[in-house]
Design a protein around this motif. Structure first.
Motif, PDB file in Angstrom:
ATOM      1  N   MET A  87      51.550  41.943  37.234  1.00  0.00           N
ATOM      2  CA  MET A  87      50.342  41.434  37.903  1.00  0.00           C
ATOM      3  C   MET A  87      49.139  42.249  37.414  1.00  0.00           C
ATOM      4  O   MET A  87      49.117  43.461  37.551  1.00  0.00           O
ATOM      5  N   PRO A  88      48.157  41.581  36.802  1.00  0.00           N
ATOM      6  CA  PRO A  88      46.974  42.338  36.363  1.00  0.00           C
ATOM      7  C   PRO A  88      46.206  42.887  37.573  1.00  0.00           C
ATOM      8  O   PRO A  88      46.439  42.453  38.698  1.00  0.00           O
ATOM      9  N   SER A  89      45.299  43.830  37.316  1.00  0.00           N
ATOM     10  CA  SER A  89      44.486  44.359  38.419  1.00  0.00           C
ATOM     11  C   SER A  89      43.025  44.387  37.992  1.00  0.00           C
ATOM     12  O   SER A  89      42.713  44.256  36.801  1.00  0.00           O
ATOM     13  N   GLU A  90      42.144  44.575  38.968  1.00  0.00           N
ATOM     14  CA  GLU A  90      40.710  44.553  38.668  1.00  0.00           C
ATOM     15  C   GLU A  90      40.300  45.627  37.668  1.00  0.00           C
ATOM     16  O   GLU A  90      39.321  45.471  36.945  1.00  0.00           O
ATOM     17  N   GLU A  91      41.057  46.741  37.643  1.00  0.00           N
ATOM     18  CA  GLU A  91      40.707  47.846  36.727  1.00  0.00           C
ATOM     19  C   GLU A  91      40.828  47.415  35.262  1.00  0.00           C
ATOM     20  O   GLU A  91      40.319  48.086  34.375  1.00  0.00           O
ATOM     21  N   GLN A  92      41.541  46.310  35.024  1.00  0.00           N
ATOM     22  CA  GLN A  92      41.695  45.873  33.630  1.00  0.00           C
ATOM     23  C   GLN A  92      40.522  45.020  33.144  1.00  0.00           C
ATOM     24  O   GLN A  92      40.518  44.558  32.016  1.00  0.00           O
ATOM     25  N   PHE A  93      39.524  44.851  34.026  1.00  0.00           N
ATOM     26  CA  PHE A  93      38.327  44.091  33.635  1.00  0.00           C
ATOM     27  C   PHE A  93      37.122  45.036  33.669  1.00  0.00           C
ATOM     28  O   PHE A  93      37.101  45.978  34.453  1.00  0.00           O
ATOM     29  N   ARG A  94      36.138  44.788  32.834  1.00  0.00           N
ATOM     30  CA  ARG A  94      34.873  45.513  32.973  1.00  0.00           C
ATOM     31  C   ARG A  94      33.732  44.585  32.564  1.00  0.00           C
ATOM     32  O   ARG A  94      33.951  43.572  31.886  1.00  0.00           O
TER      33      ARG A  94
END
Ligand code: NDP
Length: 318
Positions: free
Chosen positions: A1-8
């Protein structure tokens, strides 16, 4: 499951407009389960996203400046756009939409990719006949909610599967499904399908896969059609799970199971959009959307698809 930390997010300068290009200001973005597949470095029908490049997906935008003969300033368009508040796009990659016919986000949902997926998957592969039993997993989502209504229009008995009491109520009261099962509170799904489908399942529209589908397929009728649309229950799996072997069931029931990608039907998209628009205009198809506000909410809205945060189509209003 991806998490918000993997986006910027980043602030960048846009290139000068070239001939044939337009500068667009994003209004809405679609978040879709298939985007999870593009986050794997694996061969598929859509190429993987690249690390350090913006996510690209369905969007609605307004033309701010144009060097394309096809568009005028302030036209509202749809197309595949980067997740950016403003971007430069090739004019030929965008289509103008008519917001006097339907609200703009409908073109990302019922009058867009999910609506067409429901329409072609159900009618061309599921081929439901009057009086048959149609079961839909992911029934309260963007695709599922359209499948259920088309199946009702075709005179079928429709059983939906979804993951919250709020969704169950919505499907029963607003969309008039015959039976609805909450898979999160039902201990024995196989038995629940058996009880809600006394004549067994003629068409199974599968949006989720996994153990829900095992339970439905254990109850298929002779000559059942299984429409393999999505497998969201498996999109974050790190290993290939072993489930029941389905072939004996398909063999002994003379059943058909067929996967599809909506793009397979692109020559027929015009027909699909015309029919869906007509049903919307006549009030025969209703729609449900979950609109999340704010560009910075895009990752959270996308991740929310995997915990069932949406009713109907999940859209982000920029
Ligand atoms: P939805 O709007 O249905 O959103 C996803 C929903 O899936 C959630 O709301 C949640 O609902 C359910 N879900 C999430 N995780 C699980 C899980 N582990 N087990 C069971 N249900 C889960 O998405 P779409 O309508 O856009 O897409 C539905 C399916 O169709 C997806 O699998 C998608 O990939 C596929 N699809 C395929 C296309 C094709 O061309 N073949 C085109 C478009 C979509 P709940 O609360 O009920 O759990």
């Amino acid at each position: 499951m991806p998490s918000e930390e993997q986006f910027r997010t980043e602030t960048v300068s846009l290139p000068q407009l070239q001939d044939g290009e337009v500068l667009v200001k994003a209004l809405y973005f679609s978040v879709d389960p298939y985007m999870r597949g593009r986050m794997n470095d694996a061969k598929s029908y859509a190429p993987p996203y690249k690390v350090d490049e913006p996510i690209v997906g369905g969007g609605i935008a307004k033309i701010v400046e144009t060097k394309s003969a096809n568009f005028q300033k302030d036209d509202i368009v749809q197309g595949s756009l980067p997740w950016a508040t403003e971007s430069v796009a090739k004019g030929q990659s965008l289509q103008k939409i008519d917001t006097s016919l339907a609200p703009a986000p409908y073109y990302l949902g019922i009058l867009g990719m999910p609506g067409l997926t429901a329409y072609f998957g159900l009618l061309h592969i599921g081929k439901p006949k009057e009086g048959e039993t149609v079961v839909i997993s992911g029934a309260a989502g963007a695709v599922g909610i359209v499948v259920g209504q088309i199946a009702k229009l075709k005179g079928c008995r429709v059983v939906g599967i979804a993951g919250s009491e709020e969704k169950i109520k919505l499907l029963k009261e607003e969309f008039h499904l015959d039976e609805v099962i909450n898979y999160k509170t039902t201990p024995d799904m196989k038995k629940a399908i058996e009880e809600t489908c006394p004549n067994q399942v003629d068409v199974y529209f599968d949006n989720v896969g996994g153990s829900i589908s095992d339970a439905v397929i254990a109850n298929i009728n002779f000559h059942a059609r299984i429409v393999l649309c999505g497998q969201i229950a498996l999109y974050n799996a790190t290993e290939v799970p072993t489930g029941p072997r389905l072939q004996p069931m398909l063999l002994t029931r003379s059943a058909l199971m067929q996967g599809f990608i909506v793009g397979n039907f692109k020559e027929h998209f015009r027909e699909g959009i015309e029919q869906l628009s007509q049903w919307v205009k006549e009030g025969k198809l209703k729609y449900e959307e979950t609109i999340v506000e704010g560009f910075d909410q895009l990752p959270e809205a996308f991740l929310g698809l995997f915990s069932g945060k949406n009713k109907g189509k999940m859209v982000v209003k920029v």
